[in-house]
Design an enzyme around this catalytic site. Structure first.
Site, PDB file in Angstrom:
ATOM      1  N   HIS A  61      16.726  28.878 -19.905  1.00  0.00           N
ATOM      2  CA  HIS A  61      18.096  28.374 -19.952  1.00  0.00           C
ATOM      3  C   HIS A  61      18.896  29.033 -18.833  1.00  0.00           C
ATOM      4  O   HIS A  61      18.351  29.831 -18.075  1.00  0.00           O
ATOM      5  CB  HIS A  61      18.726  28.595 -21.331  1.00  0.00           C
ATOM      6  CG  HIS A  61      18.900  30.031 -21.741  1.00  0.00           C
ATOM      7  ND1 HIS A  61      17.844  30.926 -21.827  1.00  0.00           N
ATOM      8  CD2 HIS A  61      20.007  30.740 -22.072  1.00  0.00           C
ATOM      9  CE1 HIS A  61      18.302  32.103 -22.218  1.00  0.00           C
ATOM     10  NE2 HIS A  61      19.600  32.027 -22.364  1.00  0.00           N
ATOM     11  N   HIS A  63      21.678  31.083 -18.826  1.00  0.00           N
ATOM     12  CA  HIS A  63      22.539  32.264 -18.972  1.00  0.00           C
ATOM     13  C   HIS A  63      22.224  33.289 -17.886  1.00  0.00           C
ATOM     14  O   HIS A  63      21.077  33.430 -17.456  1.00  0.00           O
ATOM     15  CB  HIS A  63      22.383  32.875 -20.369  1.00  0.00           C
ATOM     16  CG  HIS A  63      23.085  32.071 -21.416  1.00  0.00           C
ATOM     17  ND1 HIS A  63      22.756  32.109 -22.744  1.00  0.00           N
ATOM     18  CD2 HIS A  63      24.117  31.197 -21.297  1.00  0.00           C
ATOM     19  CE1 HIS A  63      23.552  31.275 -23.411  1.00  0.00           C
ATOM     20  NE2 HIS A  63      24.382  30.723 -22.551  1.00  0.00           N
ATOM     21  N   ASP A  65      21.878  36.434 -17.664  1.00  0.00           N
ATOM     22  CA  ASP A  65      20.863  37.498 -17.817  1.00  0.00           C
ATOM     23  C   ASP A  65      19.450  36.968 -17.607  1.00  0.00           C
ATOM     24  O   ASP A  65      18.493  37.737 -17.583  1.00  0.00           O
ATOM     25  CB  ASP A  65      20.991  38.211 -19.176  1.00  0.00           C
ATOM     26  CG  ASP A  65      20.875  37.284 -20.381  1.00  0.00           C
ATOM     27  OD1 ASP A  65      21.389  36.146 -20.306  1.00  0.00           O
ATOM     28  OD2 ASP A  65      20.295  37.699 -21.400  1.00  0.00           O
ATOM     29  N   HIS A  66      19.310  35.649 -17.404  1.00  0.00           N
ATOM     30  CA  HIS A  66      17.985  35.057 -17.182  1.00  0.00           C
ATOM     31  C   HIS A  66      17.810  34.496 -15.767  1.00  0.00           C
ATOM     32  O   HIS A  66      16.706  34.094 -15.412  1.00  0.00           O
ATOM     33  CB  HIS A  66      17.727  33.942 -18.206  1.00  0.00           C
ATOM     34  CG  HIS A  66      17.684  34.465 -19.608  1.00  0.00           C
ATOM     35  ND1 HIS A  66      16.511  34.589 -20.321  1.00  0.00           N
ATOM     36  CD2 HIS A  66      18.665  34.933 -20.412  1.00  0.00           C
ATOM     37  CE1 HIS A  66      16.784  35.100 -21.518  1.00  0.00           C
ATOM     38  NE2 HIS A  66      18.080  35.314 -21.604  1.00  0.00           N
ATOM     39  N   HIS A 140      20.131  26.886 -28.574  1.00  0.00           N
ATOM     40  CA  HIS A 140      20.779  28.140 -28.183  1.00  0.00           C
ATOM     41  C   HIS A 140      22.180  27.751 -27.730  1.00  0.00           C
ATOM     42  O   HIS A 140      22.611  26.622 -27.977  1.00  0.00           O
ATOM     43  CB  HIS A 140      19.935  28.801 -27.075  1.00  0.00           C
ATOM     44  CG  HIS A 140      20.460  30.123 -26.592  1.00  0.00           C
ATOM     45  ND1 HIS A 140      20.825  31.140 -27.435  1.00  0.00           N
ATOM     46  CD2 HIS A 140      20.679  30.599 -25.333  1.00  0.00           C
ATOM     47  CE1 HIS A 140      21.239  32.172 -26.713  1.00  0.00           C
ATOM     48  NE2 HIS A 140      21.173  31.862 -25.430  1.00  0.00           N
ATOM     49  N   ASP A 211      15.828  32.599 -25.443  1.00  0.00           N
ATOM     50  CA  ASP A 211      16.872  32.827 -26.437  1.00  0.00           C
ATOM     51  C   ASP A 211      16.915  31.624 -27.381  1.00  0.00           C
ATOM     52  O   ASP A 211      16.717  30.487 -26.954  1.00  0.00           O
ATOM     53  CB  ASP A 211      18.235  32.976 -25.750  1.00  0.00           C
ATOM     54  CG  ASP A 211      18.302  34.219 -24.863  1.00  0.00           C
ATOM     55  OD1 ASP A 211      17.268  34.901 -24.738  1.00  0.00           O
ATOM     56  OD2 ASP A 211      19.373  34.490 -24.312  1.00  0.00           O
ATOM     57  N   HIS A 269      13.698  40.491 -25.653  1.00  0.00           N
ATOM     58  CA  HIS A 269      15.160  40.328 -25.629  1.00  0.00           C
ATOM     59  C   HIS A 269      15.764  41.292 -26.647  1.00  0.00           C
ATOM     60  O   HIS A 269      16.491  40.903 -27.560  1.00  0.00           O
ATOM     61  CB  HIS A 269      15.521  38.863 -25.937  1.00  0.00           C
ATOM     62  CG  HIS A 269      16.828  38.415 -25.341  1.00  0.00           C
ATOM     63  ND1 HIS A 269      18.000  38.450 -26.040  1.00  0.00           N
ATOM     64  CD2 HIS A 269      17.151  37.917 -24.113  1.00  0.00           C
ATOM     65  CE1 HIS A 269      18.990  37.966 -25.281  1.00  0.00           C
ATOM     66  NE2 HIS A 269      18.488  37.648 -24.100  1.00  0.00           N
TER      67      HIS A 269
HETATM   68 ZN   LIG Z   1      19.534  36.203 -22.918  1.00  0.00          ZN
HETATM   69 ZN   LIG Z   2      21.077  33.110 -23.624  1.00  0.00          ZN
END
Ligand SMILES: [Zn+2]
Ligand SMILES: [Zn+2]
Length: 305
Positions: A61, A63, A65-66, A140, A211, A269
């Protein structure tokens, strides 16, 4: 057999012990990077894997942090000619975010790289004659979140003893039979593949979820997997926060593993708010074969006999 190298196992922000989300899946000479959180370049070097053949990236996805590690990775790749095109697979929203990020990285003209953005939908997204990768929807925050299932295609073992008995000489004749072609022996007898190939043996199956906010829609995909990788950002004591931020608790992930009969559960995670022991302590009574992964851990995924 697949191999997973967990590069970053922290949720949202890095900790001293854990980097942001990224993992490598290896199969023969293929490498797939799943997500690319900030700091992934150094983790690749620390893992000993380096950047070689790293031309396919699958995003769960969009986000930050990815995906934020992609800026640095593309900057580094552009200096080397070994990787000319980087293929980035993901949902449309994740890809749009990465395209925006790349506008900054590529704008100055000092960085040049062919980026192939490949929007995905549920179904097979990559395959060769040995394996395939299927994308499946995951709930998510935000649209177009996906998990990935890696499946080794089933194969029929070559029955050496039978071939011997039929008088098939070692060498090219046997290779042709393995490829599914009949052969004619020197004495004129024809041997067909069915005579020397055993019943199909199914291959390993690895299900990778990034996630996620719920598990009930993952049951069919996870069922019977040889390995399930999934997030465990919260513990049950803070289930209200898990719900609020669209994440799972360790107990939810373990319950999914138990109910779907997976062989091994890998939890990742991991939030800085909990110790590894606390996460394992919640999941393992529910599902015994649980591993809370650490950065640079490696795991082999094989078909259970
Ligand atoms: Zn994440
Ligand atoms: Zn996420």
């Amino acid at each position: 057999m697949f191999e997973i190298v967990f590069l970053g196992t922290s949720a949202s922000a890095p900790s001293i012990e854990r980097g942001l989300s990224a993992a490598l899946v290896l199969y023969r000479d293929q490498r797939f990077l799943i997500d690319c959180g900030e700091g992934t370049q150094r983790q690749l070097l620390c893992s000993g894997m380096g950047f070689r053949k790293l031309n396919k990236i699958l995003l769960t996805h969009g986000h930050l942090d990815h995906i934020l590690g992609l800026g640095g990775l593309v900057s580094t790749f552009s200096r080397w000619e070994s990787i000319s095109t980087l293929s980035i697979y993901g949902g449309p929203w994740a890809l749009q975010r990465v395209e925006d990020l790349m506008k900054v990285v590529l704008r100055s003209g000092e960085v040049e790289m062919n980026l192939d953005f490949i929007p995905i939908a549920a179904g097979i997204i990559w395959q060769d004659d040995q394996m395939n990768i299927t994308a499946f929807p995951v709930s998510h925050r935000g649209p177009g979140c996906f998990g990935y299932t890696f499946v080794e295609k089933s194969r029929r073992p070559f029955l050496n003893a039978v071939a011997e008995r039929l008088g098939v000489p070692p060498g090219p004749e046997r290779r042709r039979l393995v490829r599914g072609e009949p052969i004619t022996l020197a004495d004129g007898r024809v041997v067909t593949p069915d005579e020397v190939l055993g019943a199909p043996i199914s291959g390993a199956r690895l299900v990778y979820v990034g996630d996620a906010s719920r598990v009930d829609d993952l049951v069919d995909e996870a069922r019977g997997a040889d390995a399930l990788v999934i997030e465990a950002t919260y513990l049950q004591a803070e289930a209200h926060l898990a719900k609020k931020y669209s994440h799972l608790t360790a107990a939810q992930a373990a319950t999914l593993a138990r109910e779907t009969g997976v062989k091994v559960l890998y939890l990742t995670h991991i939030s800085r708010r909990y110790s590894e022991e606390e996460v394992l302590g919640e999941a393992q009574p529910i599902f015994l074969h649980t591993v809370v992964v650490r950065d640079l851990d490696r795991a082999r995924v094989m078909k259970e006999k």
